[in-house]
Design a protein around this motif. Structure first.
Motif, PDB file in Angstrom:
ATOM      1  N   THR A 334       0.877  -1.166   0.066  1.00  0.00           N
ATOM      2  CA  THR A 334      -0.086   0.121  -0.042  1.00  0.00           C
ATOM      3  C   THR A 334       0.852   1.402   0.046  1.00  0.00           C
ATOM      4  O   THR A 334       0.578   2.315  -0.606  1.00  0.00           O
ATOM      5  CB  THR A 334      -0.975   0.073   1.129  1.00  0.00           C
ATOM      6  N   SER A 337       2.318   1.854  -3.449  1.00  0.00           N
ATOM      7  CA  SER A 337       0.942   2.322  -4.420  1.00  0.00           C
ATOM      8  C   SER A 337       0.826   3.902  -4.182  1.00  0.00           C
ATOM      9  O   SER A 337       0.288   4.387  -4.954  1.00  0.00           O
ATOM     10  CB  SER A 337      -0.135   1.530  -4.226  1.00  0.00           C
ATOM     11  N   HIS A 338       1.218   4.246  -3.066  1.00  0.00           N
ATOM     12  CA  HIS A 338       1.090   5.828  -2.797  1.00  0.00           C
ATOM     13  C   HIS A 338       2.360   6.551  -2.826  1.00  0.00           C
ATOM     14  O   HIS A 338       2.330   7.746  -2.725  1.00  0.00           O
ATOM     15  CB  HIS A 338       0.343   5.891  -1.443  1.00  0.00           C
ATOM     16  N   GLU A 414      -8.858  -2.601   4.132  1.00  0.00           N
ATOM     17  CA  GLU A 414      -8.584  -1.567   2.713  1.00  0.00           C
ATOM     18  C   GLU A 414      -8.436   0.012   3.400  1.00  0.00           C
ATOM     19  O   GLU A 414      -7.234   0.712   3.138  1.00  0.00           O
ATOM     20  CB  GLU A 414      -9.529  -1.817   1.602  1.00  0.00           C
ATOM     21  N   ALA A 415      -9.328   0.331   4.123  1.00  0.00           N
ATOM     22  CA  ALA A 415      -9.487   1.680   4.585  1.00  0.00           C
ATOM     23  C   ALA A 415      -8.304   1.892   5.708  1.00  0.00           C
ATOM     24  O   ALA A 415      -7.903   2.854   5.707  1.00  0.00           O
ATOM     25  CB  ALA A 415     -10.888   1.719   5.183  1.00  0.00           C
ATOM     26  N   ASN A 418      -4.987   2.305   3.738  1.00  0.00           N
ATOM     27  CA  ASN A 418      -5.062   3.488   3.094  1.00  0.00           C
ATOM     28  C   ASN A 418      -4.702   4.840   4.140  1.00  0.00           C
ATOM     29  O   ASN A 418      -3.834   5.630   3.774  1.00  0.00           O
ATOM     30  CB  ASN A 418      -6.228   3.901   2.385  1.00  0.00           C
ATOM     31  N   ALA A 421      -0.752   4.581   5.203  1.00  0.00           N
ATOM     32  CA  ALA A 421      -0.100   4.972   4.010  1.00  0.00           C
ATOM     33  C   ALA A 421      -0.260   6.611   3.871  1.00  0.00           C
ATOM     34  O   ALA A 421       0.758   7.291   3.677  1.00  0.00           O
ATOM     35  CB  ALA A 421      -0.461   4.385   2.671  1.00  0.00           C
ATOM     36  N   THR A 422      -1.479   7.203   4.313  1.00  0.00           N
ATOM     37  CA  THR A 422      -1.585   8.481   3.762  1.00  0.00           C
ATOM     38  C   THR A 422      -1.930   9.375   4.882  1.00  0.00           C
ATOM     39  O   THR A 422      -1.762  10.787   5.022  1.00  0.00           O
ATOM     40  CB  THR A 422      -2.785   8.775   2.893  1.00  0.00           C
ATOM     41  N   SER A 424      -4.658   9.626   6.440  1.00  0.00           N
ATOM     42  CA  SER A 424      -6.052  10.387   6.301  1.00  0.00           C
ATOM     43  C   SER A 424      -6.947   9.211   6.633  1.00  0.00           C
ATOM     44  O   SER A 424      -6.946   8.227   6.062  1.00  0.00           O
ATOM     45  CB  SER A 424      -6.197  10.880   4.618  1.00  0.00           C
ATOM     46  N   ASP A 426     -10.711   7.713   6.289  1.00  0.00           N
ATOM     47  CA  ASP A 426     -11.902   7.709   5.439  1.00  0.00           C
ATOM     48  C   ASP A 426     -13.030   7.949   6.050  1.00  0.00           C
ATOM     49  O   ASP A 426     -13.530   6.984   6.843  1.00  0.00           O
ATOM     50  CB  ASP A 426     -11.821   6.336   4.553  1.00  0.00           C
TER      51      ASP A 426
END
Length: 430
Positions: A334, A337-338, A414-415, A418, A421-422, A424, A426
């Protein structure tokens, strides 16, 4: 209850006043449960006792009294994870560290007493004692007196052992006497299912979301789960074991489930089939909408619900070795991918000391985990969130159990990946 000659003699004080009190406590407990008699415990205990906090753990005076009387358990036992005192793995502020020191000021004395009472060894602290690296693995049909809810449901369901979900302290008392009240999940009748959970999801549901749905619906009854066999490997082991571990933990946390049967997968379900369903069983259909509605129904308990996440805790219950590798691989992919090289928030994965020791033998994987900025800890995530200065943080997790017991926010994998990685969160938690 009907007591044997030896048990009655203990109750009458033959072996001293302390053991007499232990037996009296156990008999009173059995009478409340409607047990007819006591039966011998056949294997090692696992207790939810793992630290001393006023109103939660056992009083040190009681443990001292047991130790002074020379009492020990019939078999060596394991305990739930140690409290979060491994500060180097947890990225704590000074205030958080000071609070933990105050909360667990008596931990060393507590551990010394438990060692004298029969603790297996200095690393026997995990909520997954049944993993091969830890080695407290009951055999099928073995009578136990365990207490940790996620362990009870795993031992009964996946391994086919027999234990009730005993209260803290009662677990210790039972294992000192070497007997437990014969009632509930120790009996054939008590292991029959009164609910049929018909899983009709389009894919394998998140285990702790499914477990939460089941636990809230059946509470403390025994569910028969049909439909999961479409997604799970035929032989229990590997990823199937991990899935059932996670699902059962949520069943036990959001309800009080001590045993479930999975059609054509768990031992008793394989052997006895639907004869384990009571004649008056009720049916509940669980589809994609039910799972999604459950997730959306959970309130966000952060002080500022829309704030950015600060921390992610994975491993409640403790992760298996397979799960550590799986999460490491997914986080690595992940991040790539970012276009990121390290995690964007504090990430801690929790597992048994023995599992962490085994993982540490893989230098390449250990180095990669360090490069990504991920920490490993043998601690208890629930105890971590019990610190008010930790619970004020915006914490994310994959564990519905941890969410139920704290202010942590549950995310699907998945969230969660994410967010790791970010940095942030969701807001739709998809």
């Amino acid at each position: 209850m009907r007591l044997g000659i030896d048990d009655q003699a203990i109750l009458d004080g033959r072996d001293g006043p302390v053991l007499q009190k232990v037996m009296k406590t156990l008999v009173m407990y059995g009478n409340v449960l409607g047990a007819e008699t006591l039966v011998p415990i056949e294997g090692s205990g696992h207790f939810a006792i793992h630290h001393v906090l006023p109103g939660i753990g056992p009083r040190l005076q009681m443990l001292e009294e047991l130790v002074s009387a020379g009492l020990t358990t019939k078999f060596p036992f394991t305990l739930d994870p140690r409290p979060p005192l491994d500060f180097e793995n947890l990225a704590l502020t000074q205030q958080q560290q000071d609070t933990f020191r105050e909360m667990f000021a008596d931990q060393k004395q507590f551990e010394a007493y438990m060692s004298q009472l029969g603790l297996r060894d200095d690393e026997a602290y995990s909520c997954t004692p049944y993993l091969p690296e830890v080695g407290n693995i009951p055999r099928r049909g073995q009578v136990l007196a365990w207490s940790e809810s996620s362990c009870v449901v795993f031992a009964n369901s996946v391994l086919g052992a027999r234990t009730n979900r005993n209260a803290v302290i009662i677990d210790l008392m039972s294992n000192i006497i070497g007997k437990t009240p014969y009632t509930g999940l120790l009996t054939d009748e008590g292991r029959k299912a009164s609910w049929l959970i018909d899983v009709r999801t389009s894919a394998l549901p998140h285990p702790q979301l499914l477990g939460g749905v089941i636990g809230k619906r059946v509470v403390d009854a025994v569910p028969w789960i049909a439909g999961l066999e479409r997604f799970l490997e035929e032989d229990i082991g590997g990823s199937t074991t991990d899935y059932l571990k996670e699902m059962g933990a949520a069943c036990a946390a959001l309800g009080a489930v001590g045993l479930y049967h999975v059609e054509n997968r768990t031992p008793e379900a394989r052997d006895m089939g639907r004869s384990l369903l009571r004649p008056d069983f009720q049916t509940v259909i669980v589809d994609d909408d039910v799972i999604e509605n459950a997730l959306q129904s959970y309130p966000v308990m952060w002080k500022k619900p829309e704030s950015r996440p600060e921390r992610c805790i994975i491993g409640c219950p403790h992760l298996s070795l397979r799960e550590i590798y799986r999460w490491l691989k997914q986080i690595d992919e992940t991040l790539a991918s970012h276009g990121k090289k390290t995690v964007a928030l504090s990430v801690t994965m929790c597992a048994a000391p023995q599992v962490l020791k085994e993982f540490s033998k893989d230098k390449a994987a250990t180095d990669r985990l360090t490069e990504l900025g991920i920490k490993l800890s043998p601690t208890c995530p629930e105890a971590f969130m019990g610190n008010p200065h930790c619970s004020r943080e915006s914490v994310m997790t994959s564990s519905n159990k941890l969410r139920a017991y704290s202010s942590a926010k549950l995310q699907r994998d998945e969230a969660l990946l994410n967010a790791i990685a970010t940095g942030s969160s969701d807001p739709e938690r998809l």
